[in-house]
Design a protein around this motif. Structure first.
Motif, PDB file in Angstrom:
ATOM      1  N   VAL A 172       0.850  -1.187   0.000  1.00 29.00           N
ATOM      2  CA  VAL A 172       0.000   0.000   0.000  1.00 29.00           C
ATOM      3  C   VAL A 172       0.887   1.239   0.000  1.00 29.00           C
ATOM      4  CG1 VAL A 172      -1.852  -1.192   1.220  1.00 29.00           C
ATOM      5  CG2 VAL A 172      -0.158   0.104   2.522  1.00 29.00           C
ATOM      6  N   PRO A 173       0.398   2.350  -0.520  1.00 27.99           N
ATOM      7  CA  PRO A 173       1.170   3.596  -0.446  1.00 27.99           C
ATOM      8  C   PRO A 173       0.982   4.263   0.919  1.00 27.99           C
ATOM      9  CG  PRO A 173      -0.829   3.946  -1.696  1.00 27.99           C
ATOM     10  CD  PRO A 173      -0.803   2.484  -1.347  1.00 27.99           C
ATOM     11  N   VAL A 214      -2.007   4.568   6.515  1.00 30.98           N
ATOM     12  CA  VAL A 214      -0.678   4.340   7.067  1.00 30.98           C
ATOM     13  C   VAL A 214       0.170   5.593   6.875  1.00 30.98           C
ATOM     14  CG1 VAL A 214       1.350   2.856   7.021  1.00 30.98           C
ATOM     15  CG2 VAL A 214      -0.904   1.893   6.510  1.00 30.98           C
ATOM     16  N   GLN A 215       0.745   6.095   7.968  1.00 32.19           N
ATOM     17  CA  GLN A 215       1.439   7.373   7.933  1.00 32.19           C
ATOM     18  C   GLN A 215       2.940   7.262   7.713  1.00 32.19           C
ATOM     19  OE1 GLN A 215      -0.282  10.495   8.118  1.00 32.19           O
ATOM     20  NE2 GLN A 215      -1.822   8.940   7.655  1.00 32.19           N
ATOM     21  N   ARG A 216       3.483   6.080   7.759  1.00 33.64           N
ATOM     22  CA  ARG A 216       4.927   5.940   7.568  1.00 33.64           C
ATOM     23  C   ARG A 216       5.222   4.632   6.847  1.00 33.64           C
ATOM     24  NH1 ARG A 216       6.653   2.392  11.643  1.00 33.64           N
ATOM     25  NH2 ARG A 216       5.224   2.215  13.410  1.00 33.64           N
ATOM     26  N   GLU A 217       6.336   4.637   6.138  1.00 32.71           N
ATOM     27  CA  GLU A 217       6.748   3.440   5.423  1.00 32.71           C
ATOM     28  C   GLU A 217       7.229   2.373   6.411  1.00 32.71           C
ATOM     29  OE1 GLU A 217       9.528   4.418   2.272  1.00 32.71           O
ATOM     30  OE2 GLU A 217       8.725   6.451   2.222  1.00 32.71           O
ATOM     31  N   ILE A 237      -0.884 -11.836   8.368  1.00 33.04           N
ATOM     32  CA  ILE A 237      -1.123 -10.707   7.480  1.00 33.04           C
ATOM     33  C   ILE A 237       0.125  -9.836   7.495  1.00 33.04           C
ATOM     34  CG2 ILE A 237      -2.584  -8.690   7.027  1.00 33.04           C
ATOM     35  CD1 ILE A 237      -4.683 -10.183   8.889  1.00 33.04           C
ATOM     36  N   VAL A 238       0.621  -9.472   6.329  1.00 30.75           N
ATOM     37  CA  VAL A 238       1.787  -8.602   6.224  1.00 30.75           C
ATOM     38  C   VAL A 238       1.438  -7.453   5.288  1.00 30.75           C
ATOM     39  CG1 VAL A 238       4.234  -8.414   5.697  1.00 30.75           C
ATOM     40  CG2 VAL A 238       3.319 -10.567   6.582  1.00 30.75           C
ATOM     41  N   VAL A 239       1.506  -6.245   5.815  1.00 25.31           N
ATOM     42  CA  VAL A 239       1.228  -5.036   5.041  1.00 25.31           C
ATOM     43  C   VAL A 239       2.536  -4.258   4.893  1.00 25.31           C
ATOM     44  CG1 VAL A 239      -0.073  -2.883   4.927  1.00 25.31           C
ATOM     45  CG2 VAL A 239      -1.132  -4.943   5.890  1.00 25.31           C
ATOM     46  N   GLU A 240       2.906  -3.974   3.661  1.00 24.21           N
ATOM     47  CA  GLU A 240       4.120  -3.212   3.386  1.00 24.21           C
ATOM     48  C   GLU A 240       3.739  -1.849   2.824  1.00 24.21           C
ATOM     49  OE1 GLU A 240       8.259  -3.497   0.753  1.00 24.21           O
ATOM     50  OE2 GLU A 240       6.954  -5.248   0.987  1.00 24.21           O
ATOM     51  N   ALA A 241       4.075  -0.789   3.553  1.00 22.14           N
ATOM     52  CA  ALA A 241       3.780   0.575   3.121  1.00 22.14           C
ATOM     53  C   ALA A 241       5.015   1.166   2.453  1.00 22.14           C
ATOM     54  CB  ALA A 241       3.357   1.437   4.309  1.00 22.14           C
ATOM     55  N   VAL A 242       4.843   1.651   1.242  1.00 24.00           N
ATOM     56  CA  VAL A 242       5.947   2.209   0.459  1.00 24.00           C
ATOM     57  C   VAL A 242       5.557   3.598  -0.035  1.00 24.00           C
ATOM     58  CG1 VAL A 242       6.730  -0.089  -0.245  1.00 24.00           C
ATOM     59  CG2 VAL A 242       5.090   1.147  -1.671  1.00 24.00           C
ATOM     60  N   THR A 243       6.481   4.247  -0.714  1.00 25.44           N
ATOM     61  CA  THR A 243       6.186   5.552  -1.299  1.00 25.44           C
ATOM     62  C   THR A 243       5.207   5.385  -2.455  1.00 25.44           C
ATOM     63  OG1 THR A 243       8.050   5.424  -2.836  1.00 25.44           O
ATOM     64  CG2 THR A 243       8.470   6.381  -0.648  1.00 25.44           C
ATOM     65  N   LEU A 244       4.594   6.490  -2.843  1.00 19.53           N
ATOM     66  CA  LEU A 244       3.610   6.434  -3.925  1.00 19.53           C
ATOM     67  C   LEU A 244       4.259   6.007  -5.238  1.00 19.53           C
ATOM     68  CD1 LEU A 244       0.653   6.888  -4.586  1.00 19.53           C
ATOM     69  CD2 LEU A 244       1.193   9.278  -5.116  1.00 19.53           C
ATOM     70  N   LYS A 245       5.480   6.444  -5.488  1.00 16.07           N
ATOM     71  CA  LYS A 245       6.185   6.052  -6.719  1.00 16.07           C
ATOM     72  C   LYS A 245       6.475   4.557  -6.726  1.00 16.07           C
ATOM     73  CE  LYS A 245      10.365   6.997  -9.410  1.00 16.07           C
ATOM     74  NZ  LYS A 245      10.679   5.553  -9.536  1.00 16.07           N
ATOM     75  N   ASP A 246       6.979   4.038  -5.603  1.00 14.21           N
ATOM     76  CA  ASP A 246       7.257   2.601  -5.526  1.00 14.21           C
ATOM     77  C   ASP A 246       5.970   1.790  -5.649  1.00 14.21           C
ATOM     78  OD1 ASP A 246       9.947   3.075  -5.241  1.00 14.21           O
ATOM     79  OD2 ASP A 246       9.897   3.040  -3.051  1.00 14.21           O
ATOM     80  N   TYR A 247       4.886   2.311  -5.105  1.00 15.41           N
ATOM     81  CA  TYR A 247       3.607   1.606  -5.209  1.00 15.41           C
ATOM     82  C   TYR A 247       3.137   1.559  -6.668  1.00 15.41           C
ATOM     83  CZ  TYR A 247      -1.391   0.696  -4.868  1.00 15.41           C
ATOM     84  OH  TYR A 247      -2.645   0.176  -5.040  1.00 15.41           O
ATOM     85  N   ALA A 248       3.276   2.664  -7.385  1.00 17.45           N
ATOM     86  CA  ALA A 248       2.884   2.678  -8.802  1.00 17.45           C
ATOM     87  C   ALA A 248       3.725   1.699  -9.607  1.00 17.45           C
ATOM     88  CB  ALA A 248       3.011   4.098  -9.358  1.00 17.45           C
TER      89      ALA A 248
END
Length: 260
Positions: A172-173, A214-217, A237-248
């Motif tokens: 997710v971004p 999610v407020q932080r990577e 369950i594993v959620v990985e938060a990344v930057t918007l560019k990496d998510y795209a």
């Protein structure tokens, strides 16, 4: 994934986004909702300490004044209207101070976004999950859907948590409003990630909604908390938060892979 190499390199300084041995407190907040839960816990704990000190003092005082050995002639205590009023009103005021922020937090947790940026559907199976990114499903041939299985206990990589890692993470971004649709394909399940402050039950025959931002990577771990079968404890369950560019970039790669 992008953050897996960083996990092994900076494992000792990582935030508490998964359960730790002998852990007493909550995991570090990754969403405003979880931060509100932690703040409310600290506020209530302050009142609990005040009540503990007051009740302990009253108990010690009663034991002292009504102990035959240390105080043969007990102190005479008569009925007092003032103290009766105080000990009735004071707890009511404390409950009021606790109720106001807790009601506000409950309403914010129950709120569902009208226009979220991304919608993700989590379907619980025995014993794995299917994730569907509904915004990218233009046809049956082009859809962003994948299964997420637990990595076996005897096959983890360096830095991976035992029975908490999966082969396909939910990417997710960060700093983006998300809507989660949770539903089961068979028995009751639950989608729970402590760092995000979310625990949404999956009831057969219906779809439940919840919202997260999610407020932080980082990488956040959770488990199915609806124990109604042999392997519910082994569906993490594993959620990985990344930057918007990496998510795209991740979405583009996934669509290419699933199209081919």
């Amino acid at each position: 994934m992008i953050l897996r190499s960083l996990e092994c390199r900076f494992l000792t300084i990582a935030l508490c986004d998964a359960a730790e041995p002998w852990q007493l407190g909550s995991q570090d907040a990754a969403t405003p909702m979880m931060q509100g839960i932690i703040d409310l816990h600290h506020d209530i704990f302050f009142f609990l300490i005040l009540i503990l000190v007051f009740v302990s003092r009253m108990l010690v005082r009663a034991l002292w004044h009504f102990n035959e050995q240390t105080n043969p002639i007990p102190q005479r205590i008569v009925h007092g209207t003032t103290i009766e009023i105080i000990r009735t009103i004071f707890p009511s005021v404390i409950l009021l101070f606790i109720a106001i922020p807790s009601f506000a937090l409950l309403y914010s947790m129950d709120g569902v976004l009208v226009d979220p940026a991304i919608t993700i559907k989590a379907i619980g199976h025995q014993w794995y999950r299917t994730y569907e990114y509904s915004d990218y499903n233009s046809s049956d041939e082009q859809s962003l859907t994948f299964d997420s299985y637990t990595i076996p206990e005897d096959d983890p990589e360096l830095g991976q948590s035992r029975l908490l890692e999966v082969d396909n993470r939910v990417v997710v971004p960060a700093k983006t409003h998300l809507r989660m649709i949770v539903t089961p394909a068979d028995v009751p399940h639950s989608w729970a990630v402590p760092s995000s402050g979310v625990k949404c039950d999956a009831v057969p025959g219906r779809s439940n909604l919840t919202s997260i931002s999610v407020q932080r990577e980082g990488v956040y771990y959770g488990q199915c908390s609806e124990i109604r079968g042999t392997n519910h404890a082994f569906t993490p369950i594993v959620v990985e938060a990344v930057t918007l560019k990496d998510y795209a970039d991740w979405v583009s790669n996934q669509l290419i892979l699933q199209t081919n």
